[in-house]
Scaffold this active site. Sequence first.
Site, mmCIF file in Angstrom:
data_model
loop_
_atom_site.group_PDB
_atom_site.id
_atom_site.type_symbol
_atom_site.label_atom_id
_atom_site.label_comp_id
_atom_site.label_asym_id
_atom_site.label_seq_id
_atom_site.Cartn_x
_atom_site.Cartn_y
_atom_site.Cartn_z
ATOM 1 N N THR A 162 0.832 -1.206 0.000
ATOM 2 C CA THR A 162 0.000 0.000 0.000
ATOM 3 C C THR A 162 0.866 1.255 0.000
ATOM 4 O O THR A 162 1.819 1.355 0.775
ATOM 5 C CB THR A 162 -0.927 -0.001 1.233
ATOM 6 O OG1 THR A 162 -1.773 -1.142 1.149
ATOM 7 C CG2 THR A 162 -1.781 1.260 1.308
ATOM 8 N N GLN A 343 -28.675 -1.026 -1.005
ATOM 9 C CA GLN A 343 -30.052 -1.543 -1.104
ATOM 10 C C GLN A 343 -31.076 -0.432 -0.852
ATOM 11 O O GLN A 343 -32.061 -0.312 -1.570
ATOM 12 C CB GLN A 343 -30.239 -2.682 -0.089
ATOM 13 C CG GLN A 343 -31.539 -3.446 -0.226
ATOM 14 C CD GLN A 343 -31.591 -4.278 -1.501
ATOM 15 O OE1 GLN A 343 -30.561 -4.548 -2.110
ATOM 16 N NE2 GLN A 343 -32.790 -4.627 -1.923
ATOM 17 N N GLU A 370 -4.229 -6.813 6.198
ATOM 18 C CA GLU A 370 -3.719 -7.016 7.582
ATOM 19 C C GLU A 370 -4.232 -8.345 8.137
ATOM 20 O O GLU A 370 -4.529 -8.467 9.322
ATOM 21 C CB GLU A 370 -4.045 -5.823 8.475
ATOM 22 C CG GLU A 370 -3.226 -4.617 8.064
ATOM 23 C CD GLU A 370 -2.919 -3.638 9.178
ATOM 24 O OE1 GLU A 370 -2.960 -4.034 10.351
ATOM 25 O OE2 GLU A 370 -2.621 -2.496 8.834
HETATM 26 C C1 FAD Z 1 -5.327 -3.610 -1.690
HETATM 27 C C2 FAD Z 1 -4.388 -4.406 -0.854
HETATM 28 C C3 FAD Z 1 -3.455 -3.753 -0.057
HETATM 29 C C4 FAD Z 1 -2.547 -4.487 0.713
HETATM 30 N N1 FAD Z 1 -1.571 -3.837 1.418
HETATM 31 C C5 FAD Z 1 -0.559 -4.548 1.977
HETATM 32 C C6 FAD Z 1 0.591 -3.878 2.531
HETATM 33 O O1 FAD Z 1 0.665 -2.645 2.565
HETATM 34 N N2 FAD Z 1 1.600 -4.643 3.004
HETATM 35 C C7 FAD Z 1 1.574 -5.991 2.996
HETATM 36 O O2 FAD Z 1 2.516 -6.616 3.449
HETATM 37 N N3 FAD Z 1 0.495 -6.662 2.488
HETATM 38 C C8 FAD Z 1 -0.560 -5.973 1.975
HETATM 39 N N4 FAD Z 1 -1.646 -6.613 1.425
HETATM 40 C C9 FAD Z 1 -1.657 -8.081 1.414
HETATM 41 C C10 FAD Z 1 -2.748 -8.694 2.265
HETATM 42 O O3 FAD Z 1 -2.439 -8.568 3.629
HETATM 43 C C11 FAD Z 1 -2.937 -10.152 1.795
HETATM 44 O O4 FAD Z 1 -3.581 -10.081 0.533
HETATM 45 C C12 FAD Z 1 -3.738 -10.965 2.763
HETATM 46 O O5 FAD Z 1 -3.017 -11.167 3.964
HETATM 47 C C13 FAD Z 1 -4.140 -12.319 2.181
HETATM 48 O O6 FAD Z 1 -3.069 -12.981 1.574
HETATM 49 P P1 FAD Z 1 -3.282 -13.568 0.086
HETATM 50 O O7 FAD Z 1 -3.809 -12.475 -0.759
HETATM 51 O O8 FAD Z 1 -2.043 -14.242 -0.337
HETATM 52 O O9 FAD Z 1 -4.454 -14.633 0.258
HETATM 53 P P2 FAD Z 1 -4.277 -16.190 0.601
HETATM 54 O O10 FAD Z 1 -3.406 -16.345 1.789
HETATM 55 O O11 FAD Z 1 -3.936 -16.910 -0.651
HETATM 56 O O12 FAD Z 1 -5.768 -16.570 1.022
HETATM 57 C C14 FAD Z 1 -6.773 -16.922 0.076
HETATM 58 C C15 FAD Z 1 -8.016 -17.346 0.879
HETATM 59 O O13 FAD Z 1 -7.685 -18.508 1.667
HETATM 60 C C16 FAD Z 1 -8.010 -18.256 3.034
HETATM 61 N N5 FAD Z 1 -7.038 -18.926 3.903
HETATM 62 C C17 FAD Z 1 -5.682 -18.924 3.795
HETATM 63 N N6 FAD Z 1 -5.145 -19.646 4.781
HETATM 64 C C18 FAD Z 1 -6.177 -20.109 5.546
HETATM 65 C C19 FAD Z 1 -6.289 -20.900 6.710
HETATM 66 N N7 FAD Z 1 -5.185 -21.375 7.351
HETATM 67 N N8 FAD Z 1 -7.516 -21.181 7.207
HETATM 68 C C20 FAD Z 1 -8.627 -20.704 6.598
HETATM 69 N N9 FAD Z 1 -8.600 -19.935 5.480
HETATM 70 C C21 FAD Z 1 -7.394 -19.632 4.976
HETATM 71 C C22 FAD Z 1 -7.903 -16.737 3.180
HETATM 72 O O14 FAD Z 1 -8.638 -16.282 4.289
HETATM 73 C C23 FAD Z 1 -8.499 -16.278 1.843
HETATM 74 O O15 FAD Z 1 -9.894 -16.269 1.933
HETATM 75 C C24 FAD Z 1 -2.605 -5.904 0.705
HETATM 76 C C25 FAD Z 1 -3.559 -6.559 -0.085
HETATM 77 C C26 FAD Z 1 -4.429 -5.826 -0.863
HETATM 78 C C27 FAD Z 1 -5.418 -6.561 -1.737
#
Ligand code: FAD
Length: 387
Positions: A162, A343, A370
């Site tokens: 971000t 809605q 987060e």
């Molecule tokens: C707009 C935006 C801004 C962001 N800003 C930052 C930033 O400034 N700095 C930074 O470091 N990161 C940032 N992020 C990253 C963000 O924190 C991650 O996208 C988030 O933690 C999820 O990781 P992932 O996208 O790899 O999803 P994944 O880990 O691949 O998860 C996919 C799905 O699986 C579920 N899941 C995964 N593991 C489990 C489990 N053990 N049990 C149950 N469900 C599970 C998740 O809940 C989710 O629904 C940002 C993301 C976005 C989209």
Amino acid sequence: MSESSGLFQLPEEHVALREAIRALAEKQIAPHAADVDEQERWPAEAHEALVRNGFHAIHIPEQYGGQGADAVAACIVIEEVARACASSSLIPAVNKLGTVPLLLAASEELKQLVLPSIAAGTDGISYALSEREAGSDTASMRTRAVLDGDHWVLNGTKCWITNAGESTWYTVMAVTDPTAARKSEGISAFVVHANDPGFIVGPKERKMGIKGSPTREISFENCAIPVSRIIGEPGTGLRTALRTLDHTRPTIGAQAIGIAQGALDATLAYIKERRQFGRTIADFQGVQFMVADMAMKVEAARNLVYIAAAAAERGDKNSGFLASSAKCLASDVAMEVTTDAVQLFGGAGYTRDFPVERMMRDAKITQIYEGTNQIQRIVMARSLLRG
Ligand SMILES: Cc1cc2nc3c(=O)[nH]c(=O)nc-3n(C[C@H](O)[C@H](O)[C@H](O)COP(=O)(O)OP(=O)(O)OC[C@H]3O[C@@H](n4cnc5c(N)ncnc54)[C@H](O)[C@@H]3O)c2cc1C
């Protein structure tokens, strides 16, 4: 005045702070929110107004040129900015996210290097934990930092960062000991400057919401930084990164309730104007029950956010549980309330002529970043089961 007059209510200075930041947000941030979203542009007006009035990073302690505001005050600022423009609320939120690792664990020299420029508003700071293959599973990160004489040399790519490209400083977690018995103990935290050689900023992600806040990859190609830029001891980086979230998840909760409150306020105004069947739609009990539920949920979430923020500030033992529960509840509420707001606007709510459509898109991210709300529930359950 009775002894109980201050019982379980915000102190006067917090109430005054809310009035000040709300007035600023309504006058100087809200008028640009739709354009910032439409053009997917940096909210320059908001940034300028926040810096000019000292609201861009009020949590920084006075000894580094900041205002030393407490965690509840920081939440109030983020909440009120988000009520007008969620993208803009990421300016104070990410300045807090990027600096808390330093405040928790950095040497005095490193704090003095970075914090005064954030407090002054000349620089911003981002937080780089996530990678493409290490999102929820943060300990699986691959970005490497290797000690070479008096430098750490970083290689790898962080994603979803971000405000990347706008920030000058980056708090970066990287693997320093790939042989550590536990992956989490082989990770260290560093501060990287945008001008460091080998630091590369990628293109902007094309997102559903918070379109005014750029989200980019950042890469390190033999990026050499002085040894003094490590935050704390080698191997403590992931612990610092996760402790940081205990302080900043309440701020995401604050962002969520700000978005929800903005949608609720717009809805209350609209239903008192819109007429169907010869009366305003606010006259229908079905509509009244919906807004009552929306306001009830926002109020409950707001209180949990402040309780979690205060617990983090005090260093309470259950602050991790409270931070996750506040972020999770507030973001789920924001999604429900903004969806109900759309809605209650009917067809108009589905257009970009009204702000609730933007607010519904902006709310969604608060359930994801987060730590997704599934991860928050894992944190809460772990804490409960530990006893
Ligand atoms: C707009 C935006 C801004 C962001 N800003 C930052 C930033 O400034 N700095 C930074 O470091 N990161 C940032 N992020 C990253 C963000 O924190 C991650 O996208 C988030 O933690 C999820 O990781 P992932 O996208 O790899 O999803 P994944 O880990 O691949 O998860 C996919 C799905 O699986 C579920 N899941 C995964 N593991 C489990 C489990 N053990 N049990 C149950 N469900 C599970 C998740 O809940 C989710 O629904 C940002 C993301 C976005 C989209």
